[in-house]
Motif scaffolding. Structure first.
Motif, PDB file in Angstrom:
ATOM      1  N   ALA A 167      -1.838   9.435  -0.411  1.00 61.41           N
ATOM      2  CA  ALA A 167      -1.512   8.814   0.871  1.00 61.41           C
ATOM      3  C   ALA A 167      -0.036   8.961   1.263  1.00 61.41           C
ATOM      4  O   ALA A 167       0.254   9.342   2.396  1.00 61.41           O
ATOM      5  CB  ALA A 167      -1.913   7.345   0.838  1.00 61.41           C
ATOM      6  N   PRO A 221       0.839  -1.216   0.000  1.00 62.28           N
ATOM      7  CA  PRO A 221       0.000   0.000   0.000  1.00 62.28           C
ATOM      8  C   PRO A 221       0.863   1.251   0.000  1.00 62.28           C
ATOM      9  O   PRO A 221       1.884   1.314   0.686  1.00 62.28           O
ATOM     10  CB  PRO A 221      -0.782  -0.112   1.313  1.00 62.28           C
ATOM     11  CG  PRO A 221      -0.695  -1.519   1.730  1.00 62.28           C
ATOM     12  CD  PRO A 221       0.545  -2.086   1.149  1.00 62.28           C
ATOM     13  N   ILE A 229       0.453   4.035   1.296  1.00 62.85           N
ATOM     14  CA  ILE A 229       0.572   4.762   2.567  1.00 62.85           C
ATOM     15  C   ILE A 229       1.743   4.236   3.389  1.00 62.85           C
ATOM     16  O   ILE A 229       2.352   4.963   4.166  1.00 62.85           O
ATOM     17  CB  ILE A 229      -0.745   4.683   3.382  1.00 62.85           C
ATOM     18  CG1 ILE A 229      -0.670   5.604   4.596  1.00 62.85           C
ATOM     19  CG2 ILE A 229      -1.041   3.273   3.853  1.00 62.85           C
ATOM     20  CD1 ILE A 229      -1.838   6.488   4.767  1.00 62.85           C
ATOM     21  N   THR A 230       2.073   2.945   3.180  1.00 62.26           N
ATOM     22  CA  THR A 230       3.210   2.374   3.894  1.00 62.26           C
ATOM     23  C   THR A 230       4.481   3.172   3.610  1.00 62.26           C
ATOM     24  O   THR A 230       5.302   3.400   4.494  1.00 62.26           O
ATOM     25  CB  THR A 230       3.424   0.913   3.453  1.00 62.26           C
ATOM     26  OG1 THR A 230       2.167   0.265   3.462  1.00 62.26           O
ATOM     27  CG2 THR A 230       4.371   0.198   4.371  1.00 62.26           C
ATOM     28  N   TRP A 231       4.632   3.583   2.348  1.00 63.90           N
ATOM     29  CA  TRP A 231       5.831   4.352   1.994  1.00 63.90           C
ATOM     30  C   TRP A 231       5.847   5.672   2.728  1.00 63.90           C
ATOM     31  O   TRP A 231       6.905   6.153   3.127  1.00 63.90           O
ATOM     32  CB  TRP A 231       5.882   4.586   0.489  1.00 63.90           C
ATOM     33  CG  TRP A 231       5.979   3.324  -0.289  1.00 63.90           C
ATOM     34  CD1 TRP A 231       4.993   2.726  -1.002  1.00 63.90           C
ATOM     35  CD2 TRP A 231       7.128   2.494  -0.407  1.00 63.90           C
ATOM     36  NE1 TRP A 231       5.452   1.577  -1.565  1.00 63.90           N
ATOM     37  CE2 TRP A 231       6.761   1.411  -1.215  1.00 63.90           C
ATOM     38  CE3 TRP A 231       8.419   2.554   0.103  1.00 63.90           C
ATOM     39  CZ2 TRP A 231       7.642   0.397  -1.544  1.00 63.90           C
ATOM     40  CZ3 TRP A 231       9.302   1.545  -0.216  1.00 63.90           C
ATOM     41  CH2 TRP A 231       8.904   0.482  -1.029  1.00 63.90           C
ATOM     42  N   VAL A 268       4.628   6.192   5.717  1.00 64.54           N
ATOM     43  CA  VAL A 268       5.028   5.916   7.099  1.00 64.54           C
ATOM     44  C   VAL A 268       6.540   5.692   7.171  1.00 64.54           C
ATOM     45  O   VAL A 268       7.227   6.216   8.041  1.00 64.54           O
ATOM     46  CB  VAL A 268       4.274   4.672   7.627  1.00 64.54           C
ATOM     47  CG1 VAL A 268       4.759   4.327   9.028  1.00 64.54           C
ATOM     48  CG2 VAL A 268       2.778   4.902   7.618  1.00 64.54           C
TER      49      VAL A 268
END
Lengths: 277, 327, 286
Positions: free
Chosen positions: C214, C120, C122-124, C126
């Motif tokens: 994201a 995902p 958004i993981t990047w 984070v």
């Protein structure tokens, strides 16, 4: 540098294959000694010894899968591009070991040019760029010299008159036969000593083929030519010497006239007369 | 004896003008490209490491309770991610229920059933759908889809199926069901296009055999193509699931963002990805940030497992079709 | 017997037609959202896309008008940053997979790249937050660009590999047979021949990350004003659309629609450009 006579003497001393043409003591461009080549476990060339005459056309014939292409590629170390290849024996080019550890394969390939079965002018380049790309990528920058080589190579390839006004057009815009002559010009531009041809006419129509054959005849004045062909008539027309390969072994080697009129081996005769699988 | 030495100067001037080949250049280029290719390994390790480091204190403090408790109270520093895990799984499940039949039917239509002239334009449109950024679908979801759902399909569902716990209770608008639908729209293109590739890979021999037996178009598709491609289609579904689990912006905008575990699909929910999107910039305390990193770790763990599975499934298919091509 | 067969046959034909109808309906349903999204973007957004939109900063709450000039420029800056890192790594990595490496190593790398493509986005965000933002005490254009770059790498790597593998071996051999070194053959012959495909892959990757929100939420963060330094937070079009969309103000909603329309137009233009590019490719490679 050794003289042709020495080479002949040496060969006689070593007792290898008989001189291809006993009447004319020829100089030898390649001396191939006991060469075997494996692809992985598969033996593709089995202990072949043969000398290639200078300024002559040598044809390599044989049924498909007989190793003739592999043998040709061993003459400029192109077979090494196939993974898991192993080779034994020596190949001397004008007396120098092509496989010595100090020799760079790139240098070998500059001295021994190659023309392929399928004409392959670089699609992103013009006719002119195609001819001099070898020089350019090998570090030649002098534009005047490049232009000189461009014209000279195209003239030698008998293509100059047809393309001299279209040098900026894409190389792929030419007809099949012209493309193949362009590839020959590209190989000639780096001024090799030998031209290897891997079935150069197999994709061409008869008229284009005739032009290439005529060109081969002219080129042998300056270059040693080794050509692989599956077309017996062609071998008969263009070559001075013929080598017959079968199942990776050299069955017979000699002047083309002798091989075609009076073959020494039964297998050669069968193949030449078309009685072969 | 060097090669150059044997060359007669005058005759070989062309050869002499060329630069000596440099083995250094070849080696350097190979190593450079290798280093770049290894970036994929570095990146995977980097993600895992960073998420682990970022959440190590929370992992120690909450242990397994993080995954099994449902209180998310940053003020009291109580963190349980269960509502997010629940929301992620349920919304993805809804999305799959909608997207899988539609996607596979569309793929079958594109490869087997549609008139030839329609196939390419239709496939292009589906690629265009895939190109719509998530945030724009979310925008459309907030202002167009949710009002419509609230006015028409939801009341009908409530009237017809209100007796089940899934469609009971008040209708808010933003809710788990809306989230599932928007995810379905997001994953439809990938499920469709991967399924299409899979169906295309089915050898023509299969179809010919079925038609030879007198099968109708649909029978040939069902017996010869779909059942042959079962495993690959399953891979496509799992790949879609992976995307669904990690879908962020569009879901965040329509799911309601309330950390609760409710059976009714009309109630708002929250997903792992949404909580990251909403709360990361608000994390004022270290423990809050730690907890959010752990949410990221959980999301990464789930999606990487699902993606590994999907790729393995799709790869065995690819290998099979490759060997077939050789034969 | 005969009649039964005939009857059976008719029924099977009907069933087949029915199945085709259902499949057609599914296909129609799949592309419906595309039409609807486009329709509403035009209805709600076209009115607000004007000269001011492209030249002015966002207006404060309550004030009418304003634009997203900073967000448009911001997105372009972020894409440039992402490209500087993502393009060389992705392209050269793809070259390795296509030209070097053992079959086993390459299949592992390929596998990992595909898995990465499924992580995902958004993981990047984070990860980059932990790596850059926490470490350097603040959101920045650099952080946002890096997050987008990391998403681009596996995408570009795979497309580059695929198009390089399409280059016929004859061209490699022709160059090598001229005594050209391996790396020059790859750069000047192989990559040049595949350049259209490589550029296509790059453009698609840029279009994809250009619409990402994201990974930017807590890296680039967004900015209501011009960004004067890449180590400061920066605005981006998708971020701005998100912020406006979830705001309670009607005027901002209109701006969100306008921003979305501009963003989608940009993304679609790239996709159409790619389609034109790839149409030419078939002809030039063969």
């Amino acid at each position: 540098m050794e003289t042709p006579e020495q080479t002949v003497m040496e060969r006689l001393e070593h007792g290898s294959a008989p001189p291809p043409d006993a009447e004319v003591p020829a100089a030898h461009t390649f001396e191939v000694k006991n060469v075997s080549i494996w692809y992985g476990e598969k033996l593709a060339i089995d202990n072949v010894t043969l000398d290639v005459a200078a300024n002559a056309v040598t044809a390599i014939i044989g049924p498909s899968g007989c190793g003739k292409s592999t043998f040709l590629r061993a003459l400029n170390r192109m077979h090494e591009l196939t993974p898991k290849t192993r080779m034994e024996g020596t190949v001397l080019l004008n007396g120098e070991d092509l496989y010595s550890s100090t020799v760079d394969p790139a240098i070998v390939r500059r001295r021994v040019g190659m023309v392929f079965q399928k004409s392959n002018p670089f699609p992103t380049m013009t006719i002119g760029e195609n001819v001099v790309i070898g020089l350019r990528l090998n570090g030649v920058r002098n534009q005047r010299f490049l232009n000189e080589r461009l014209e000279k190579s195209l003239r030698m390839a008998a293509l100059w008159d047809e393309v001299k006004d279209d040098l900026h057009k894409p190389g792929t815009s030419l007809s099949g036969g012209q493309q193949q002559r362009l590839c020959i010009a590209r190989a000639l531009a780096v001024e090799p000593e030998v031209i290897l041809m891997d079935e150069p006419c197999s994709a061409l129509d008869p008229i284009a083929t005739a032009k290439i054959e005529e060109l081969i005849y002219q080129l042998k004045a300056r270059y040693t030519i080794v050509t692989v062909t599956h077309n017996m008539q062609q071998a008969g027309r263009v070559s001075d010497y013929t080598a017959f390969f079968y199942l990776g072994r050299l069955i017979e080697y000699g002047p083309t006239t002798k091989i075609f009129t009076n073959p020494g081996e039964k297998q050669t005769e069968d193949y030449i007369t078309g009685r072969f699988g | 004896m060097g090669v150059a030495a044997s060359i007669a100067v005058e005759e070989r001037s062309v050869q002499e003008r060329m630069a000596r080949p440099s083995r250094f250049g070849d080696k350097a280029f190979e190593w450079l490209t290798l280093a770049m290719a290894l970036a994929v390994v570095v990146l995977i390790i980097l993600i895992g490491w960073q998420l682990w480091i970022g959440s190590s204190v929370a992992i120690k403090k909450f242990g397994f309770h993080f995954l099994t408790t449902s209180t998310w109270d940053p003020v009291a520093e109580q963190f349980g991610a269960l509502p997010f895990i629940y929301g992620t799984l349920v919304s993805s499940l809804i999305a799959l229920v909608i997207a899988v039949p539609l996607g596979i039917a569309t793929a079958a239509y594109l490869t087997e059933l549609a008139p030839l002239w329609i196939r390419q334009p239709l496939a292009s449109l589906i690629e265009m759908l895939a190109a719509i950024p998530s945030v724009i679908l979310g925008l459309w979801g907030i202002f167009v889809m949710i009002p419509w759902l609230r006015d028409y399909p939801f009341p009908w569902l409530k009237r017809s199926f209100g007796w089940t716990p899934f469609f009971s209770g008040p209708i808010y608008g933003p809710c788990m069901f809306a989230g599932g639908i928007i995810i379905a729209v997001m994953i439809l293109p990938i499920i469709t296009s991967v399924s299409r590739e899979i169906l295309r890979g089915v050898p023509d021999l299969q179809r010919e055999a079925a038609y030879g037996l007198g099968a109708t178009r649909w029978e040939a598709t069902r017996i010869a193509v779909l059942s042959y491609a079962k495993k690959g289609l399953f891979g496509a579904v799992i790949l879609g699931l992976g995307r669904a689990l990690g879908e962020t912006m569009a879901v965040t905008m329509v799911i309601g963002n309330t950390p609760q575990i409710a059976v009714s699909l009309f109630k708002p929910g929250y997903t792992l990805a949404s909580v990251l999107a909403n709360e990361f910039t608000e994390a004022t305390t270290d423990m809050y940030l730690q907890a959010l990193f752990e949410v990221g770790l959980v999301l990464f763990g789930i999606t990487i497992l699902v993606n590994l599975l999907a790729q393995l499934l799709l790869r065995t298919i690819a290998a099979k079709s490759a060997t077939r091509a050789v034969q | 017997m005969r009649f039964e067969r005939a009857h059976n046959h008719t029924w099977r034909k009907i069933k087949s037609a029915l199945a085709v109808g259902i499949a057609f309906g599914s296909a129609l349903l799949v592309i419906t959202p595309l039409g609807l999204v486009f329709f509403y973007l035009l209805i709600n957004g076209a009115g607000s896309v004007n000269w001011d939109f492209f030249t002015k900063l966002p207006a404060p709450v309550g004030a009418l008008g304003g634009g997203m000039a900073n967000a448009i420029v911001g997105t372009l800056e972020l894409l440039a940053l992402a490209g500087v890192i993502g393009i060389p790594v992705g392209v050269l990595g793809g070259v390795y997979l296509a030209e070097y490496g053992s079959a086993r190593l390459n299949s592992v790398l390929r596998f990992l790249a595909d898995v990465l493509n499924g992580i995902p986005s958004i993981t990047w965000g984070v990860v980059v937050y932990g790596l850059i933002v926490l470490r350097f005490k603040g959101c920045s254009a650099y952080a946002g660009g890096l997050a987008l770059a990391l998403i681009m790498i596996p995408l570009i790597l795979r497309t580059t590999e695929e198009v390089i593998l399409l280059v016929p071996n004859g061209y490699r051999e022709a160059a090598l047979a001229l005594g050209v070194s391996r790396w020059k053959t790859i750069v000047h012959i192989v990559m040049k021949t595949a350049s259209k495909g490589i550029i296509t892959g790059i453009l698609l990757a840029l279009a994809r990350v250009g619409g990402e929100t994201a990974p930017l939420l807590f890296t680039a963060f967004g900015n209501r004003f011009w960004n004067h330094s890449l180590s400061q937070p920066i605005a981006a079009l998708p971020l701005q659309v998100f912020t406006y969309a979830i705001s309670p103000y009607d005027d901002w909603h209109r701006q969100a629609w306008a921003g979305a329309l501009v963003l989608v137009t940009g993304v679609f233009c790239v996709n159409i450009l790619v389609r034109i590019l790839t149409r030419g490719r078939g002809a030039s490679v063969v």
